[in-house]
Motif scaffolding. Structure first.
Motif, mmCIF file in Angstrom:
data_model
loop_
_atom_site.group_PDB
_atom_site.id
_atom_site.type_symbol
_atom_site.label_atom_id
_atom_site.label_comp_id
_atom_site.label_asym_id
_atom_site.label_seq_id
_atom_site.Cartn_x
_atom_site.Cartn_y
_atom_site.Cartn_z
ATOM 1 N N GLY A 143 0.792 -1.220 0.000
ATOM 2 C CA GLY A 143 0.000 0.000 0.000
ATOM 3 C C GLY A 143 0.821 1.263 0.000
ATOM 4 N N LEU A 144 0.135 2.368 -0.232
ATOM 5 C CA LEU A 144 0.711 3.706 -0.143
ATOM 6 C C LEU A 144 -0.081 4.487 0.895
ATOM 7 N N CYS A 145 0.630 5.180 1.745
ATOM 8 C CA CYS A 145 0.020 5.894 2.862
ATOM 9 C C CYS A 145 -1.084 6.846 2.391
ATOM 10 N N GLU A 146 -2.221 6.809 3.079
ATOM 11 C CA GLU A 146 -3.360 7.658 2.715
ATOM 12 C C GLU A 146 -3.288 9.049 3.341
ATOM 13 N N ALA A 147 -2.300 9.281 4.191
ATOM 14 C CA ALA A 147 -2.175 10.588 4.835
ATOM 15 C C ALA A 147 -1.568 11.590 3.857
ATOM 16 N N THR A 148 -2.351 12.575 3.468
ATOM 17 C CA THR A 148 -1.863 13.600 2.543
ATOM 18 C C THR A 148 -0.842 14.500 3.243
ATOM 19 N N PRO A 149 0.304 14.796 2.589
ATOM 20 C CA PRO A 149 0.719 14.389 1.252
ATOM 21 C C PRO A 149 1.743 13.248 1.273
ATOM 22 N N CYS A 150 1.727 12.386 2.257
ATOM 23 C CA CYS A 150 2.802 11.428 2.486
ATOM 24 C C CYS A 150 3.026 10.467 1.315
ATOM 25 N N ARG A 151 2.139 9.513 1.125
ATOM 26 C CA ARG A 151 2.232 8.512 0.059
ATOM 27 C C ARG A 151 3.468 7.628 0.155
ATOM 28 N N ASN A 152 3.985 7.415 1.359
ATOM 29 C CA ASN A 152 5.060 6.459 1.551
ATOM 30 C C ASN A 152 4.533 5.045 1.368
ATOM 31 N N ALA A 153 5.405 4.144 0.939
ATOM 32 C CA ALA A 153 5.025 2.748 0.759
ATOM 33 C C ALA A 153 5.034 2.023 2.100
ATOM 34 N N TYR A 154 4.183 1.007 2.226
ATOM 35 C CA TYR A 154 4.183 0.170 3.419
ATOM 36 C C TYR A 154 3.731 -1.228 3.059
ATOM 37 N N THR A 159 -3.762 -8.451 10.803
ATOM 38 C CA THR A 159 -4.560 -9.674 10.686
ATOM 39 C C THR A 159 -5.833 -9.454 9.879
ATOM 40 N N ASN A 160 -6.341 -8.238 9.865
ATOM 41 C CA ASN A 160 -7.612 -7.978 9.175
ATOM 42 C C ASN A 160 -7.458 -7.074 7.952
ATOM 43 N N ARG A 161 -6.249 -6.960 7.431
ATOM 44 C CA ARG A 161 -5.987 -6.171 6.224
ATOM 45 C C ARG A 161 -6.504 -4.742 6.361
ATOM 46 N N SER A 162 -6.244 -4.134 7.494
ATOM 47 C CA SER A 162 -6.845 -2.832 7.789
ATOM 48 C C SER A 162 -5.868 -1.663 7.714
ATOM 49 N N ARG A 163 -4.610 -1.935 7.448
ATOM 50 C CA ARG A 163 -3.636 -0.849 7.488
ATOM 51 C C ARG A 163 -3.858 0.135 6.345
ATOM 52 N N ARG A 164 -3.764 1.435 6.667
ATOM 53 C CA ARG A 164 -3.960 2.475 5.666
ATOM 54 C C ARG A 164 -2.847 3.518 5.670
ATOM 55 N N TYR A 165 -1.998 3.470 6.702
ATOM 56 C CA TYR A 165 -0.960 4.488 6.846
ATOM 57 C C TYR A 165 0.404 3.835 7.028
ATOM 58 N N CYS A 166 1.452 4.590 6.684
ATOM 59 C CA CYS A 166 2.801 4.034 6.754
ATOM 60 C C CYS A 166 3.351 4.026 8.169
ATOM 61 N N ALA A 171 -0.978 8.121 10.827
ATOM 62 C CA ALA A 171 -2.334 7.733 11.232
ATOM 63 C C ALA A 171 -2.916 8.778 12.184
ATOM 64 N N THR A 172 -2.103 9.230 13.141
ATOM 65 C CA THR A 172 -2.563 10.247 14.096
ATOM 66 C C THR A 172 -2.876 11.551 13.384
ATOM 67 N N ARG A 173 -1.994 11.948 12.468
ATOM 68 C CA ARG A 173 -2.211 13.203 11.751
ATOM 69 C C ARG A 173 -3.493 13.143 10.918
ATOM 70 N N ALA A 174 -3.730 12.008 10.276
ATOM 71 C CA ALA A 174 -4.937 11.849 9.462
ATOM 72 C C ALA A 174 -6.191 11.861 10.326
ATOM 73 N N ASN A 175 -6.122 11.201 11.478
ATOM 74 C CA ASN A 175 -7.278 11.170 12.381
ATOM 75 C C ASN A 175 -7.599 12.561 12.928
ATOM 76 N N VAL A 176 -6.549 13.322 13.266
ATOM 77 C CA VAL A 176 -6.752 14.689 13.761
ATOM 78 C C VAL A 176 -7.367 15.556 12.665
ATOM 79 N N ALA A 177 -6.863 15.400 11.438
ATOM 80 C CA ALA A 177 -7.400 16.189 10.322
ATOM 81 C C ALA A 177 -8.864 15.844 10.070
ATOM 82 N N ALA A 178 -9.188 14.555 10.146
ATOM 83 C CA ALA A 178 -10.573 14.123 9.934
ATOM 84 C C ALA A 178 -11.484 14.661 11.042
ATOM 85 N N TYR A 179 -10.981 14.650 12.273
ATOM 86 C CA TYR A 179 -11.757 15.171 13.413
ATOM 87 C C TYR A 179 -12.041 16.663 13.231
ATOM 88 N N ARG A 180 -11.029 17.414 12.847
ATOM 89 C CA ARG A 180 -11.202 18.852 12.654
ATOM 90 C C ARG A 180 -12.159 19.136 11.500
#
Length: 209
Positions: A143-154, A159-166, A171-180
């Motif tokens: 995958g590629l990180c979903e946190a803009t503008p990162c896009r780092n590979a990971y 176990t549940n194929r849930s990773r979205r961030y590198c 992940a914290t930055r994306a969650n804070v941005a979504a909350y705001r």
């Protein structure tokens, strides 16, 4: 040592550049050697000429992650196969550096490269490691990180194929941005509701007069 371990070589190389941020740490032979990590004997083969060659391989590896991230499994496999054909390795049984309590070697599979230069050796190991990871866990685990503008590979090993961030940081930055963003949306809706209520009250008062 599991052969999928070598997939980290691919991630390290891809993430030496952050295109969206205009950052590239792969600018010197020292940076090339750092990518080898503990494999110092291989790192010593690197020369200034490998900087350009490493960048070329990096672009091809990123293309594999981009294809996988977009859901194009066939393209991801085709791109990786082209690297495997160009940079072959030989699996070998090794017992170096690992001993049991009796001092006997702990035999494990090792990827032996036979490179003409440092880039060929690194690319061979990175491509083979990524291939083992892909076939063991699935193309969707690249995958590629979903946190803009990162896009780092990971590599997703959850176990549940849930990773979205590198990283946890992204992940914290994306969650804070979504909350705001949610709070801003709620505030906008509240303001619009308030204006609508005020307008209704004014209309009612006007009609009563």
């Amino acid at each position: 040592m599991e052969l999928a371990y070598y997939s980290d070589y691919a991630v390290r190389l891809v993430n030496s550049e952050e295109p969206a941020r205009g950052k590239d740490s792969l600018t010197s032979v020292e940076a090339v050697r750092d990518l080898f990590g503990v494999n110092q004997s291989a790192a010593r083969r690197a020369t200034d000429a490998d900087v350009t060659r490493f960048r070329s391989v990096r672009a091809r590896l990123r293309a594999v992650f981009e294809a996988a991230d977009s859901g194009d499994e066939t393209l991801a496999v085709d791109l990786l196969n082209s690297l495997l054909l160009e940079f072959p390795v030989s699996p070998q049984i090794s017992g170096h550096d690992f001993r049991d309590d009796d001092g006997r070697p702990l035999w494990h599979m090792h990827l032996a490269d036979h490179p003409s230069n440092a880039t060929a050796g690194y690319a061979a190991i990175a491509a083979m490691g990524l291939a083992f990871h892909l076939t063991e866990y699935g193309v969707d685990r690249l995958g590629l990180c979903e946190a803009t503008p990162c896009r780092n590979a990971y590599l997703d090993t959850s176990t549940n194929r849930s990773r979205r961030y590198c990283s946890d940081r992204c992940a914290t930055r994306a969650n804070v941005a979504a909350y705001r963003a949610r709070k801003r949306l709620e505030a906008d809706r509240s303001e619009k509701t308030g204006r609508a209520a005020d307008s209704a009250q004014r209309s009612t008062a006007s009609s009563e007069r």
